[in-house]
Every structure is written in structure tokens, then in C-alpha cells.
Design an enzyme around this catalytic site. Structure first.
Site, PDB file in Angstrom:
ATOM      1  CD  GLN A  93       1.422   4.630  -0.013  1.00 48.73           C
ATOM      2  OE1 GLN A  93       0.551   3.884  -0.388  1.00 48.73           O
ATOM      3  NE2 GLN A  93       1.228   5.930   0.087  1.00 48.73           N
ATOM      4  CG  PHE A  94       8.736   4.711   2.442  1.00 55.30           C
ATOM      5  CD1 PHE A  94       9.018   5.706   3.375  1.00 55.30           C
ATOM      6  CD2 PHE A  94       8.783   5.033   1.096  1.00 55.30           C
ATOM      7  CE1 PHE A  94       9.331   6.993   2.969  1.00 55.30           C
ATOM      8  CE2 PHE A  94       9.097   6.312   0.681  1.00 55.30           C
ATOM      9  CZ  PHE A  94       9.376   7.298   1.622  1.00 55.30           C
ATOM     10  CB  THR A  95       4.379   7.266   2.954  1.00 53.33           C
ATOM     11  OG1 THR A  95       3.386   6.682   2.108  1.00 53.33           O
ATOM     12  CG2 THR A  95       5.503   7.856   2.114  1.00 53.33           C
TER      13      THR A  95
END
Length: 147
Positions: free
Chosen positions: A78-80
Site C-alpha cells: 500500500q504505497f498510499t
């Protein structure tokens, strides 16, 4: 490396309506990787998670690790988690590692967890995923390898 840890009774991840990974009791890990992360961050984080005592013992106290509890892990990239929302209304994701770097470290992280003796299910790196879980407790922690 930043990981949101959620203790769960069950969890699953789907892509385009297809079940990709699921677990019964264990941990859901939302995994974010930044540019400065290295294999040392992967080792630190996998060791921390494998030994994190957030499962109850017979006395009802959080004294057991996931290894003690016999749980599994659902690991989802999850890059967010590296979204910067300090300015404006649209998150800036410049702190997130490029996919080429992030995917390698994410795979090493999952391998390290498996090497520690854990069953690890995953989502699909880079895909639009639907993650469902029953957060147990609820217990949710945020771990960061940089302090």
C-alpha cells in the site's frame, strides 16, 4: 518502511472479483515502502512483527506473538501509506518508493516472514484491491522502521 498492523479474526483480498489471498485468525499488514528503505528495514520489520506480542494469553493479557498464537498473515502492499497531505487537498506520493524498488523489498519482506515460520497470504502488487477484515479487539498499530 511503514506497516499498519491489524489483528483480525479473518481477512481476504480480491482483485477484479477474484479471491487472491485469505487468512483466518492473524494479522493484516498494509505495507508501505519509501525510497530510503533497504534490506535492513525489511529484516527489522519482519522481526518486529513476528515477535510483536498482541495476542492474548490464557490470562487475557497481550503476551503472545503471532507465532505463539498460530496465526497467519495477509500482507498487502500500500504505497498510499506514504501520502503527504500537509499541503492542499490532494495527497502527494513522492515519498513512496518507485514500483521497481518497492516490489523487490515487499517480496523480500514476505519471504522473511515465511522464513520466520509464518503462513503469509498476499494481495497482488500494484493492483486495485478490495481488502476485507474483521478487526479483532480492535487492535491496530502503526510501525515505522525509521522510528
Amino acid at each position: 518502511m511503514r506497516v499498519v498492523v491489524q489483528r483480525s479474526k479473518e481477512a481476504a483480498v480480491t482483485v477484479n472479483g477474484e479471491l487472491i489471498g485469505s487468512i483466518d485468525q492473524g494479522l493484516v499488514l498494509l505495507v508501505g515502502i519509501t525510497h530510503e528503505d533497504t534490506e535492513a528495514d525489511v529484516r527489522w520489520m519482519s522481526d518486529k512483527i513476528a515477535g510483536l506480542r498482541i495476542f492474548e494469553d490464557d490470562s487475557g493479557k497481550m503476551n503472545n506473538s503471532i507465532l505463539d498464537a498460530g496465526g497467519a498473515i495477509l500482507s498487502v502492499s500500500q504505497f498510499t501509506l506514504y501520502g503527504d497531505c500537509r499541503k492542499g487537498r490532494r495527497p502527494n506520493f513522492m515519498a513512496a518508493a518507485r514500483p521497481e524498488q518497492a516490489e523487490v523489498l515487499y517480496m523480500q519482506f514476505n519471504k522473511a516472514l515465511r522464513t520466520a515460520g509464518l503462513q503469509v497470504a498476499t494481495g497482488q502488487f500494484g493492483a486495485m484491491m478490495e481488502v476485507s477484515l474483521i478487526n479483532w479487539g480492535p487492535v491496530t498499530l502503526i510501525l515505522d522502521s525509521k522510528g
